[in-house]
Each structure stands twice: as C-alpha cells, then as structure tokens.
Design an enzyme around this catalytic site. Sequence first.
Site, PDB file in Angstrom:
ATOM      1  N   HIS A 103     -36.899 -23.556  14.884  1.00  0.00           N
ATOM      2  CA  HIS A 103     -37.355 -22.502  13.978  1.00  0.00           C
ATOM      3  C   HIS A 103     -36.174 -21.862  13.230  1.00  0.00           C
ATOM      4  CE1 HIS A 103     -41.493 -22.717  14.831  1.00  0.00           C
ATOM      5  NE2 HIS A 103     -41.558 -21.964  15.918  1.00  0.00           N
ATOM      6  N   ARG A 110     -62.375  -8.939  12.431  1.00  0.00           N
ATOM      7  CA  ARG A 110     -61.849  -9.140  13.804  1.00  0.00           C
ATOM      8  C   ARG A 110     -62.248 -10.476  14.412  1.00  0.00           C
ATOM      9  NH1 ARG A 110     -63.577  -3.686  14.557  1.00  0.00           N
ATOM     10  NH2 ARG A 110     -61.860  -2.273  14.080  1.00  0.00           N
ATOM     11  N   GLU A 125     -49.849 -17.995  26.359  1.00  0.00           N
ATOM     12  CA  GLU A 125     -48.440 -18.336  26.519  1.00  0.00           C
ATOM     13  C   GLU A 125     -47.689 -17.414  27.475  1.00  0.00           C
ATOM     14  OE1 GLU A 125     -46.294 -18.438  22.811  1.00  0.00           O
ATOM     15  OE2 GLU A 125     -45.227 -20.257  23.383  1.00  0.00           O
ATOM     16  N   LYS A 167     -51.230 -31.128  24.598  1.00  0.00           N
ATOM     17  CA  LYS A 167     -51.418 -29.763  24.088  1.00  0.00           C
ATOM     18  C   LYS A 167     -52.552 -29.087  24.855  1.00  0.00           C
ATOM     19  CE  LYS A 167     -51.095 -26.724  20.470  1.00  0.00           C
ATOM     20  NZ  LYS A 167     -50.301 -26.382  19.342  1.00  0.00           N
ATOM     21  N   LYS A 211     -52.967 -21.154  18.141  1.00  0.00           N
ATOM     22  CA  LYS A 211     -51.864 -20.332  17.624  1.00  0.00           C
ATOM     23  C   LYS A 211     -52.049 -20.272  16.122  1.00  0.00           C
ATOM     24  CE  LYS A 211     -47.811 -20.443  20.613  1.00  0.00           C
ATOM     25  NZ  LYS A 211     -46.407 -20.861  20.761  1.00  0.00           N
ATOM     26  N   ASN A 253     -43.042 -25.433  23.503  1.00  0.00           N
ATOM     27  CA  ASN A 253     -42.046 -24.918  22.575  1.00  0.00           C
ATOM     28  C   ASN A 253     -40.686 -25.620  22.739  1.00  0.00           C
ATOM     29  OD1 ASN A 253     -40.840 -22.121  21.105  1.00  0.00           O
ATOM     30  ND2 ASN A 253     -42.998 -22.563  20.806  1.00  0.00           N
ATOM     31  N   ARG A 283     -47.570 -22.606  28.854  1.00  0.00           N
ATOM     32  CA  ARG A 283     -47.680 -23.017  27.446  1.00  0.00           C
ATOM     33  C   ARG A 283     -46.330 -23.035  26.734  1.00  0.00           C
ATOM     34  NH1 ARG A 283     -52.101 -21.507  22.784  1.00  0.00           N
ATOM     35  NH2 ARG A 283     -51.080 -22.747  21.201  1.00  0.00           N
ATOM     36  N   HIS A 338     -40.874 -28.891   9.464  1.00  0.00           N
ATOM     37  CA  HIS A 338     -40.961 -28.380  10.834  1.00  0.00           C
ATOM     38  C   HIS A 338     -40.633 -29.468  11.869  1.00  0.00           C
ATOM     39  CE1 HIS A 338     -42.470 -25.946  14.171  1.00  0.00           C
ATOM     40  NE2 HIS A 338     -43.226 -26.974  14.538  1.00  0.00           N
ATOM     41  N   GLU A 395     -43.116 -33.884  16.782  1.00  0.00           N
ATOM     42  CA  GLU A 395     -43.929 -33.177  17.786  1.00  0.00           C
ATOM     43  C   GLU A 395     -44.535 -34.174  18.789  1.00  0.00           C
ATOM     44  OE1 GLU A 395     -43.881 -30.070  18.286  1.00  0.00           O
ATOM     45  OE2 GLU A 395     -44.028 -28.868  16.452  1.00  0.00           O
ATOM     46  N   HIS A 452     -38.063 -25.892  19.961  1.00  0.00           N
ATOM     47  CA  HIS A 452     -38.425 -24.974  18.880  1.00  0.00           C
ATOM     48  C   HIS A 452     -37.479 -23.787  18.725  1.00  0.00           C
ATOM     49  CE1 HIS A 452     -42.043 -27.343  18.807  1.00  0.00           C
ATOM     50  NE2 HIS A 452     -42.553 -26.632  17.825  1.00  0.00           N
TER      51      HIS A 452
HETATM   52  N1  LIG Z   1     -50.260 -23.490  15.330  1.00  0.00           N
HETATM   53  C1  LIG Z   1     -49.535 -24.357  15.985  1.00  0.00           C
HETATM   54  O1  LIG Z   1     -49.678 -24.541  17.201  1.00  0.00           O
HETATM   55  C2  LIG Z   1     -48.523 -25.172  15.245  1.00  0.00           C
HETATM   56  C3  LIG Z   1     -47.974 -26.301  15.861  1.00  0.00           C
HETATM   57  C4  LIG Z   1     -47.065 -27.059  15.144  1.00  0.00           C
HETATM   58  C5  LIG Z   1     -46.734 -26.711  13.841  1.00  0.00           C
HETATM   59  N2  LIG Z   1     -47.315 -25.623  13.285  1.00  0.00           N
HETATM   60  C6  LIG Z   1     -47.011 -25.263  11.899  1.00  0.00           C
HETATM   61  O2  LIG Z   1     -47.457 -26.335  11.057  1.00  0.00           O
HETATM   62  C7  LIG Z   1     -46.643 -26.373   9.880  1.00  0.00           C
HETATM   63  C8  LIG Z   1     -46.144 -27.762   9.674  1.00  0.00           C
HETATM   64  O3  LIG Z   1     -47.262 -28.611   9.457  1.00  0.00           O
HETATM   65  P1  LIG Z   1     -47.134 -29.889   8.531  1.00  0.00           P
HETATM   66  O4  LIG Z   1     -46.030 -30.696   9.036  1.00  0.00           O
HETATM   67  O5  LIG Z   1     -48.457 -30.502   8.427  1.00  0.00           O
HETATM   68  O6  LIG Z   1     -46.641 -29.296   7.163  1.00  0.00           O
HETATM   69  P2  LIG Z   1     -47.416 -28.731   5.891  1.00  0.00           P
HETATM   70  O7  LIG Z   1     -48.640 -28.044   6.248  1.00  0.00           O
HETATM   71  O8  LIG Z   1     -46.396 -27.991   5.129  1.00  0.00           O
HETATM   72  O9  LIG Z   1     -47.810 -30.073   5.147  1.00  0.00           O
HETATM   73  C9  LIG Z   1     -46.789 -30.872   4.613  1.00  0.00           C
HETATM   74  C10 LIG Z   1     -47.169 -31.361   3.217  1.00  0.00           C
HETATM   75  O10 LIG Z   1     -48.075 -32.424   3.327  1.00  0.00           O
HETATM   76  C11 LIG Z   1     -49.205 -32.185   2.510  1.00  0.00           C
HETATM   77  N3  LIG Z   1     -50.287 -32.933   3.121  1.00  0.00           N
HETATM   78  C12 LIG Z   1     -50.909 -32.687   4.288  1.00  0.00           C
HETATM   79  N4  LIG Z   1     -51.800 -33.646   4.529  1.00  0.00           N
HETATM   80  C13 LIG Z   1     -51.745 -34.510   3.512  1.00  0.00           C
HETATM   81  C14 LIG Z   1     -52.437 -35.701   3.195  1.00  0.00           C
HETATM   82  N5  LIG Z   1     -53.328 -36.238   4.010  1.00  0.00           N
HETATM   83  N6  LIG Z   1     -52.155 -36.315   2.041  1.00  0.00           N
HETATM   84  C15 LIG Z   1     -51.212 -35.815   1.201  1.00  0.00           C
HETATM   85  N7  LIG Z   1     -50.514 -34.711   1.454  1.00  0.00           N
HETATM   86  C16 LIG Z   1     -50.783 -34.063   2.594  1.00  0.00           C
HETATM   87  C17 LIG Z   1     -49.311 -30.688   2.499  1.00  0.00           C
HETATM   88  O11 LIG Z   1     -50.113 -30.200   1.458  1.00  0.00           O
HETATM   89  C18 LIG Z   1     -47.853 -30.328   2.366  1.00  0.00           C
HETATM   90  O12 LIG Z   1     -47.430 -30.515   1.046  1.00  0.00           O
HETATM   91  C19 LIG Z   1     -45.546 -25.384  10.097  1.00  0.00           C
HETATM   92  O13 LIG Z   1     -45.857 -24.190   9.440  1.00  0.00           O
HETATM   93  C20 LIG Z   1     -45.555 -25.156  11.597  1.00  0.00           C
HETATM   94  O14 LIG Z   1     -45.032 -23.907  11.945  1.00  0.00           O
HETATM   95  C21 LIG Z   1     -48.192 -24.852  13.956  1.00  0.00           C
HETATM   96  O1  LIG Z   2     -48.863 -24.433  20.792  1.00  0.00           O
HETATM   97  C1  LIG Z   2     -47.797 -23.981  21.176  1.00  0.00           C
HETATM   98  O2  LIG Z   2     -47.717 -23.114  22.049  1.00  0.00           O
HETATM   99  C2  LIG Z   2     -46.529 -24.453  20.601  1.00  0.00           C
HETATM  100  O3  LIG Z   2     -45.509 -23.893  20.868  1.00  0.00           O
HETATM  101  C3  LIG Z   2     -46.600 -25.644  19.723  1.00  0.00           C
HETATM  102  C4  LIG Z   2     -45.432 -25.765  18.787  1.00  0.00           C
HETATM  103  O4  LIG Z   2     -45.232 -27.161  18.611  1.00  0.00           O
HETATM  104  C5  LIG Z   2     -45.702 -25.155  17.415  1.00  0.00           C
HETATM  105  O5  LIG Z   2     -44.702 -25.478  16.529  1.00  0.00           O
HETATM  106  C6  LIG Z   2     -45.958 -23.668  17.386  1.00  0.00           C
HETATM  107  O6  LIG Z   2     -46.367 -23.272  16.106  1.00  0.00           O
HETATM  108  C7  LIG Z   2     -44.752 -22.867  17.683  1.00  0.00           C
HETATM  109  O7  LIG Z   2     -45.162 -21.577  17.875  1.00  0.00           O
HETATM  110  P1  LIG Z   2     -44.183 -20.345  17.994  1.00  0.00           P
HETATM  111  O8  LIG Z   2     -44.879 -19.464  18.965  1.00  0.00           O
HETATM  112  O9  LIG Z   2     -42.874 -20.828  18.500  1.00  0.00           O
HETATM  113  O10 LIG Z   2     -44.099 -19.764  16.659  1.00  0.00           O
END
Ligand SMILES: NC(=O)c1ccc[n+]([C@@H]2O[C@H](COP(=O)([O-])OP(=O)(O)OC[C@H]3O[C@@H](n4cnc5c(N)ncnc54)[C@H](O)[C@@H]3O)[C@@H](O)[C@H]2O)c1
Ligand SMILES: O=C(O)C(=O)C[C@@H](O)[C@H](O)[C@H](O)COP(=O)(O)O
Length: 541
Positions: free
Chosen positions: A433, A293, A418, A408, A315, A426, A422, A445, A357, A429
């Site tokens: 998505h 947890r 959210e 952010k 998130k 999005n 927050r 993404h 982003e 998005h």
């Molecule tokens: N939690 C959140 O608030 C939030 C916000 C935005 C996006 N996201 C999520 O993040 C993901 C997208 O992230 P992303 O764009 O980093 O994609 P990703 O994690 O798929 O990475 C893209 C590619 O780059 C590679 N990579 C990363 N860093 C590297 C480096 N320094 N050198 C070489 N290769 C490298 C990875 O291994 C992968 O192959 C999505 O799943 C999206 O939904 C989450």
């Molecule tokens: O942090 C947030 O809140 C966001 O919405 C940031 C977004 O850029 C990000 O892609 C996030 O993962 C989207 O979340 P989701 O709730 O739409 O799945």
Amino acid sequence: MTMHRPVAVIIGMMGAGKTRVGREVAQMMDLPFLDADSEIEHDAGMRIPEYFERYGEPAFRELESDVVLDILEDFDGIFSLGGGAPMTKSIQEGLRDYIADGGKVVYLMADPKEAMERANRGGGRPMLNGDANKRWKRLYRERDPVFRRVATTHVRTHGQTPQAAARKLMDMIAQRTVHVTGATIEPYDVSIGEGAMNRLAQVLGDKPSKVALIHTQPVQRHSDRARTLLRQGGYDVYDIVIPDAEAGKTIEVANGIWQRLGDEGFTRSDAIVGLGGGAATDLAGFVAATWMRGIRYVNCPTSLLAMVDASTGGKTGINTPQGKNLVGSFYTPAGVLADMRTLASLPNDIFIEGLGEVAKSGFIRDPEILGILESHADELRSFDGAKFIDSGMKEVVAELIERTVSVKSYHVSADLKEAGLREFLNYGHTLGHAIEKLEHFRWRHGNAVAVGCVYAAELSHLLGHIDRDLVDYHRSLLGSLGLPTSWNNGAWDDVLALMHRDKKARGNKLRFVILDGIGHPIHLEDPPADAVEEAFRRIRQ
Ligand SMILES: NC(=O)c1ccc[n+]([C@@H]2O[C@H](COP(=O)([O-])OP(=O)(O)OC[C@H]3O[C@@H](n4cnc5c(N)ncnc54)[C@H](O)[C@@H]3O)[C@@H](O)[C@H]2O)c1
Ligand SMILES: O=C(O)C(=O)C[C@@H](O)[C@H](O)[C@H](O)COP(=O)(O)O
C-alpha cells in the site's frame, strides 16, 4: 464405497422442456441422462396415467420419491425430475442433502405460455385432467415459489431453442461455487464461470425494484450485458459510470452517487450492482454500505484481481489523501458473479497484476496454488484475452480463481472484521500500500503486493522464521509470472511513515504478517527497526 451423485438435477413445470433440454445438455457434456418419469414407468411396469388411475396420486408420489432418492445417490449424469416431484417433502430433503454435497439443482424457467401449450400437447398428464390451462396455472402458482427455493440455479429459457437453452444450462452447470458463511455473515455464494452473470436477477431477488449499476467506462460492454439481464429481470436500471481505477475510490465520487440515489428515490429495498475491477467493486460496496445505512449489493468482478480477491469478503472503501482504503466498512455482498467471459477484454498487464494476489494466497494458505502457477507460468504470463475463452487455460484460471476465493472465504468466514486471522490476507500489503501511494497509484495494486510479499519474506528470513530458499522462491515464482519483485523509488522515511498508517499498526507500533513457512503466516508485532529497514534495502535491487 464412493457415492455417485448426479452432475445436475433439472426441475421445472410441466412442459418446461426438462427432458428435451436435459437430453441435449447430457449429449453436449458427454454424460448419461435419466428422466425420473421414464424410470418410474419402468419400475412400475406401466404408464404414469395408468398408475395414477389405478393407485391414486399419494401412491404415485411415494413411488416417485423412492425412485428419485435412489437415483440421487447412484447416478453421475444429468437427471430430470417430474414436474411435481420437488413438492414432495422427502424429495426436498434428498435434494437438500445433494446440494450440501455440492450438487446443483437447476430450475428451468420457461415462458409460462409456451410451457402450458407444450404440456397440453399430446395429453398423458394426469395432473392436467379437466380444464388443462386452468390447472396448469394453479400448479404454477403453487410450485414456482417452491422451485425457486429448492433450486441452486435458475435458468430462464424464454423464447430459446432447446439447443440454446441447453448451452445456457451447460454454462451454469460448469460453474464453480465457493460458499461464504460464518457466524456473523449472511451466507452468500461466489459463482465462477462463463455466464455467471446470468444469475444476476436470481441473486438480487424480487425485493429491489430499482438497481444502480455502478461501473467504469472500460467495462462498458459487460455493463451493457448486465443492464440487459437486469431489465429482463424486471428492474428499473440506473447506469452510473464512475472514474476509472483509483480515481473512482474517492469521497467525491461516493458523494455524487449518494446524490443520484437520493434524486432517483432509492429506498432500503433497492439495490446496487458493482461491476468492474476491484476499485469499482470497492466503491460500489462502500456506497451500498452507507446508503440508508446499508442496502443489498451484488458484485460482478471483471478483472482477475477483483474475481479472486476484491469482490468477496466485504471490505469496502475509498482512499483519502493520507493513504489507501483508510475509510470504509465491512459489509458483505448478497452474491458475487465472477463471469469469466469478461476476462476476454482484460489487458495482459491487468491480468498479470491479479496473479500477485493469487500467489499471495498460495504463500499464506494453499501451496497447491503455487504449484499451478509454477507449472503454467509461461502461458499465464502471455495471457491474451481474445484467445482465452477457447483455450485450455480457461480451466487452469478457473481453478486458480476457485482456490484463491476459497482461501479468502476461509479467513473471512472466521473473522469478518479482521480481529486476527483475516489479517493474514494482508500478507505483502504493508509495504504494498505504501508503494501504491508513493507511486500516486500509477503502480497497480497486485504489482505492489508482489513486491510487498518479497519484502515480507525478507523480513521473515531476517528474523529467523524462514530460510533463504523460500525468499528466493518468492522472487523466482513472482518473476516468472511477469510480476515485479523490487522497487527503487521513494525515501525510507516516507515508506516508514506510510507503513505506520497501515490498518494493522497499533499506536506507534508496526505490525506485519510474515511467514513461518509456506502456508504458515504469523503476526509480527513491533519488529526491530533495523530488520524492517534492512528488508527494505533488500528489495531495492
Ligand atoms: N476489498 C478488498 O478486499 C480488496 C482486495 C484486493 C484489492 N482491492 C482493491 O482493488 C483495486 C485493484 O483492483 P484491480 O486490479 O481490478 O484494479 P482496477 O479496478 O483499477 O482495474 C484495473 C483496470 O482494468 C479495467 N478493467 C477491469 N476489468 C476489465 C475487463 N474485463 N476488460 C477491460 N478492462 C477491465 C478497469 O476499468 C481498470 O482500468 C484496488 O483499489 C485495491 O485496493 C480490494
Ligand atoms: O480481505 C482482506 O482482508 C485483505 O486484506 C485482502 C487484501 O488483498 C486487499 O488488498 C484489501 O483491500 C486490503 O485491505 P486493507 O485493509 O489493507 O486496506
């Protein structure tokens, strides 16, 4: 009247090398240097041992406090304090104010044996009178926990030359920090800069004994570095390699890690480090949130997108066959270490994707971001990791990361779960998505979000909130960065069905984030169906 504050204050045990290393750092950074003890001797008109002998320690501490507090308010260089100074209450308060003002207090952690030997050499240290080694060790036991607490940054210099230690210190000082706080958040920092990862052990703290290092294969060399740092910090490290990108954000992958943590006996006091792109940090955060947890986790983002967005804000989640991020939690990390050296291996297309982003954050809150993107569009579009660290672009990108993380942080701090504000993060998005899903995640993404922003801008315009110029500006700016602004795949019915599964939707009503002007996002509830479809038609050029 503007107050001058030191660029950094160095604290540490007697013999740690504060003066020697501090002087080197100042020289490297072309800054003035002050040593508190020298200033005290200058003010007192006598050497410290003599002052101690004549007036005693309490009088010395008083004088020391006056000198230190004055310098803290009127000096803009590197300032090193005497070994015992941070133990004085008034100096601790002065340092707290200085830190609240953005100041950096660096604890120089030398190898105790080396420091003790150095401190004994040459004499002239009244605190070590008598059995010097015994006294040094006693002082160390008293002071080390206080130094750790007082400092914003800990720098280990074991076995390093003063020059190497100074370079390490300089990297730490040059780092940018965004504080994330809020009524429902345990505060944490996002550290941005070269060498940010060196803070891993400091951020994890001394409670965990086991650390699971979750990462993807393409970032192996960065995880090797993290593993070395973790081992130096005294943790047992468990390397967990997950499938790359979205293939890692699945229940099967999470389940595999839960099994591993169970087999290795991970308890509530142990920790997780998520290292890689946003997919890896989303998955690592999700495992951390669910294991027993919730256990401590630290993110080390290595892609631009993960640095500016995914690693911060809590998130965490995985995808399901029905859509993106449909299962997850809001669970904040203990810290985020955005080490810009990792960008050296980032491929150009993944860097550009991250700009999607960044631009989004400019549209919803910080127009200065848009200005920076505009002025440097050509260089950003031709990003080359191999040349990046030694190029002038490093500071531009650091500025973009800091500003985007601040956007952010602003939203997350006020509304972690959210409930309203927050949702503005999005922007772009809802369609983004859907595109990712319909493209079976072959679209990145950030690219999908870029098209989604143009779509949301078209919708804003159709409903009379913004003029056509702003829609055109979306297309021209995003296009100039090498981001896509249109999408020609997918049937409208499929897109609409996926947008109904977006987390902003309520019941059978669609909800969007649209703009009422640059930097002015608003919520759009249950918009007219024809506008929603017409905006889609307009991005299919
Ligand atoms: N939690 C959140 O608030 C939030 C916000 C935005 C996006 N996201 C999520 O993040 C993901 C997208 O992230 P992303 O764009 O980093 O994609 P990703 O994690 O798929 O990475 C893209 C590619 O780059 C590679 N990579 C990363 N860093 C590297 C480096 N320094 N050198 C070489 N290769 C490298 C990875 O291994 C992968 O192959 C999505 O799943 C999206 O939904 C989450
Ligand atoms: O942090 C947030 O809140 C966001 O919405 C940031 C977004 O850029 C990000 O892609 C996030 O993962 C989207 O979340 P989701 O709730 O739409 O799945």
